[in-house]
Scaffold this motif. Structure first.
Motif, PDB file in Angstrom:
ATOM      1  N   UNK A 126      96.977  59.940  53.499  1.00 51.44           N
ATOM      2  CA  UNK A 126      96.391  60.884  54.424  1.00 51.44           C
ATOM      3  C   UNK A 126      94.868  60.365  54.422  1.00 51.44           C
ATOM      4  N   UNK A 127      94.248  60.265  55.669  1.00 50.49           N
ATOM      5  CA  UNK A 127      93.046  59.979  55.908  1.00 50.49           C
ATOM      6  C   UNK A 127      92.122  61.307  55.994  1.00 50.49           C
ATOM      7  N   UNK A 128      91.052  61.282  55.279  1.00 51.43           N
ATOM      8  CA  UNK A 128      89.930  62.294  55.764  1.00 51.43           C
ATOM      9  C   UNK A 128      88.786  61.488  56.572  1.00 51.43           C
ATOM     10  N   UNK A 129      88.619  61.705  57.795  1.00 48.89           N
ATOM     11  CA  UNK A 129      87.477  61.280  58.235  1.00 48.89           C
ATOM     12  C   UNK A 129      86.024  62.234  58.205  1.00 48.89           C
ATOM     13  N   UNK A 130      85.036  61.883  57.317  1.00 49.44           N
ATOM     14  CA  UNK A 130      84.007  63.115  57.117  1.00 49.44           C
ATOM     15  C   UNK A 130      82.872  63.060  58.026  1.00 49.44           C
ATOM     16  N   UNK A 131      82.983  62.093  58.810  1.00 48.27           N
ATOM     17  CA  UNK A 131      81.740  62.034  60.053  1.00 48.27           C
ATOM     18  C   UNK A 131      80.357  61.711  59.175  1.00 48.27           C
ATOM     19  N   UNK A 132      79.429  62.633  58.917  1.00 44.40           N
ATOM     20  CA  UNK A 132      78.415  62.362  58.515  1.00 44.40           C
ATOM     21  C   UNK A 132      78.341  62.750  57.060  1.00 44.40           C
ATOM     22  N   UNK A 133      79.386  63.535  56.455  1.00 45.38           N
ATOM     23  CA  UNK A 133      79.229  63.807  55.220  1.00 45.38           C
ATOM     24  C   UNK A 133      79.626  62.747  54.057  1.00 45.38           C
ATOM     25  N   UNK A 134      78.793  62.418  53.449  1.00 43.51           N
ATOM     26  CA  UNK A 134      79.071  61.135  52.505  1.00 43.51           C
ATOM     27  C   UNK A 134      79.675  61.436  51.110  1.00 43.51           C
ATOM     28  N   UNK A 135      80.490  62.599  51.080  1.00 40.49           N
ATOM     29  CA  UNK A 135      81.558  62.487  49.852  1.00 40.49           C
ATOM     30  C   UNK A 135      82.561  63.535  50.269  1.00 40.49           C
ATOM     31  N   UNK A 136      83.547  63.540  49.511  1.00 36.79           N
ATOM     32  CA  UNK A 136      84.430  64.436  49.540  1.00 36.79           C
ATOM     33  C   UNK A 136      84.410  65.795  48.922  1.00 36.79           C
ATOM     34  N   UNK A 137      84.829  66.874  49.291  1.00 34.41           N
ATOM     35  CA  UNK A 137      84.676  68.064  48.416  1.00 34.41           C
ATOM     36  C   UNK A 137      86.151  68.733  48.544  1.00 34.41           C
ATOM     37  N   UNK A 138      86.332  69.753  47.520  1.00 37.88           N
ATOM     38  CA  UNK A 138      87.540  70.093  47.104  1.00 37.88           C
ATOM     39  C   UNK A 138      88.636  70.677  48.116  1.00 37.88           C
ATOM     40  N   UNK A 139      87.701  71.372  49.052  1.00 37.93           N
ATOM     41  CA  UNK A 139      88.627  71.968  50.341  1.00 37.93           C
ATOM     42  C   UNK A 139      89.093  70.838  51.234  1.00 37.93           C
ATOM     43  N   UNK A 140      88.476  69.944  51.562  1.00 36.07           N
ATOM     44  CA  UNK A 140      88.777  68.700  52.210  1.00 36.07           C
ATOM     45  C   UNK A 140      90.165  68.155  51.591  1.00 36.07           C
ATOM     46  N   UNK A 141      90.212  68.078  50.281  1.00 31.87           N
ATOM     47  CA  UNK A 141      91.128  67.478  49.560  1.00 31.87           C
ATOM     48  C   UNK A 141      92.512  68.279  49.533  1.00 31.87           C
TER      49      UNK A 141
END
Ligand SMILES: Nc1nc2c(ncn2[C@@H]2O[C@H](COP(=O)(O)OP(=O)(O)OP(=O)(O)O)[C@@H](O)[C@H]2O)c(=O)[nH]1
Ligand SMILES: [Zn+2]
Ligand SMILES: [Zn+2]
Length: 266
Positions: A126-141
């Protein structure tokens, strides 16, 4: 680096004691809409930053509980851009396929190239495209995990955005944080980015096949890793030639057995 959170200003805020930069974009609802506002600073931003970090920690605890209930071993793979995360994850998943089913959540600022590379190897991704956000966070995961059939997986690998700063602060609910240091990026990276290297459970020197060509000083790199990532279990490998992969896979298999001795239903 990420212009919204000014992570170039401090990074690893909680661990370095530099709390003055605002991570306001980490509020998920605002993450994709930043244009034309001022960045807060001073005490107000400190409070906001803290409350966002507390929120992330709560959501990470929720993830951890979910992963535990599903009997999953979960890895958060972090490194600078191009250190070899996707290649390493693909090789890990392919080589484990006979014994353990590995799924991947991959975060990138733009493009789904990494997800496509993993998918062609038959790996659920599964891909998460974060745009301008430079890390993943717990909610995205959490949102991304809902798009995977967790019951059919044994191991979940999260490929974080290539960045040695911001990901240090964001617990994703993983059991193992795995940091890569490639032989081509310089032996001093652990000293330059201590919060991330310090937070790792596993530290892996990658691209060992390129060590001679890059003039890699192995002793110095290991000394630096021992200094900063002193809690971490260390490995040296090449995802390209496969050298060193067996030792890593044996470790991973043992970690997974500790988490949950039963294989996932297929
Ligand atoms: N020689 C060699 N090249 C490698 C190795 N691992 C990765 N590479 C190469 O290094 C480049 C970057 O690898 P990726 O796996 O895309 O790195 P990444 O960390 O996922 O990159 P980002 O997601 O963009 O941060 C590619 O050209 C890979 O083929 C390795 O062990 N040896
Ligand atoms: Zn950030
Ligand atoms: Zn990648």
């Amino acid at each position: 680096m990420c212009k919204e959170c000014g992570c170039g200003l401090g990074g690893g805020g909680r661990q370095t004691g530099n709390h003055t930069h605002a991570h306001h974009h980490h509020d998920h609802d605002q993450a994709r809409n930043h244009a034309g506002h001022d960045h807060p600073s001073g005490p107000w931003s400190l409070t906001l930053n803290q409350s966002l970090m507390e929120k992330n920690d709560r959501l990470a605890a929720r993830n951890r509980e979910l992963f535990r209930a599903k009997g999953l071993l979960v890895l958060n793979v972090v490194s600078s851009p191009g250190s070899g995360k996707t290649t390493f994850i693909r090789e890990t998943a392919v080589r484990l396929a006979k014994s353990l089913r590995v799924g991947v959540i991959v975060g990138d600022l733009a493009t789904d190239n990494d997800a496509a590379r993993l998918r062609t190897a038959g790996i659920p991704v599964v891909q998460i495209t974060t745009g301008t956000v430079c890390h993943l966070d717990a909610d995205m995961v959490f949102q991304a995990a809902a798009r995977l059939t967790l019951d059919s997986l044994d191991v979940l690998v999260i490929e974080n955005v290539g960045n040695l700063v911001c990901p240090a602060d964001y617990d994703l609910g993983e059991q193992l944080r795995v940091v890569l240091l490639s032989t081509t990026e310089g032996e001093d990276k652990p000293l330059k980015y201590p919060p991330l290297f310090h937070s790792a459970h596993v530290a892996i020197v990658t691209k060992s096949d390129l060590a001679a060509a890059a003039g890699f000083d192995r002793e110095l790199a290991l000394t630096n890793l021992k200094r900063v990532s002193h809690h971490a279990t260390r490995f040296e490998l090449s995802a390209k030639t496969g050298q060193g992969m067996d030792t890593w896979l044996a470790f991973l298999t043992e970690q997974r057995a500790r988490t949950n001795p039963a294989p996932a239903a297929r």
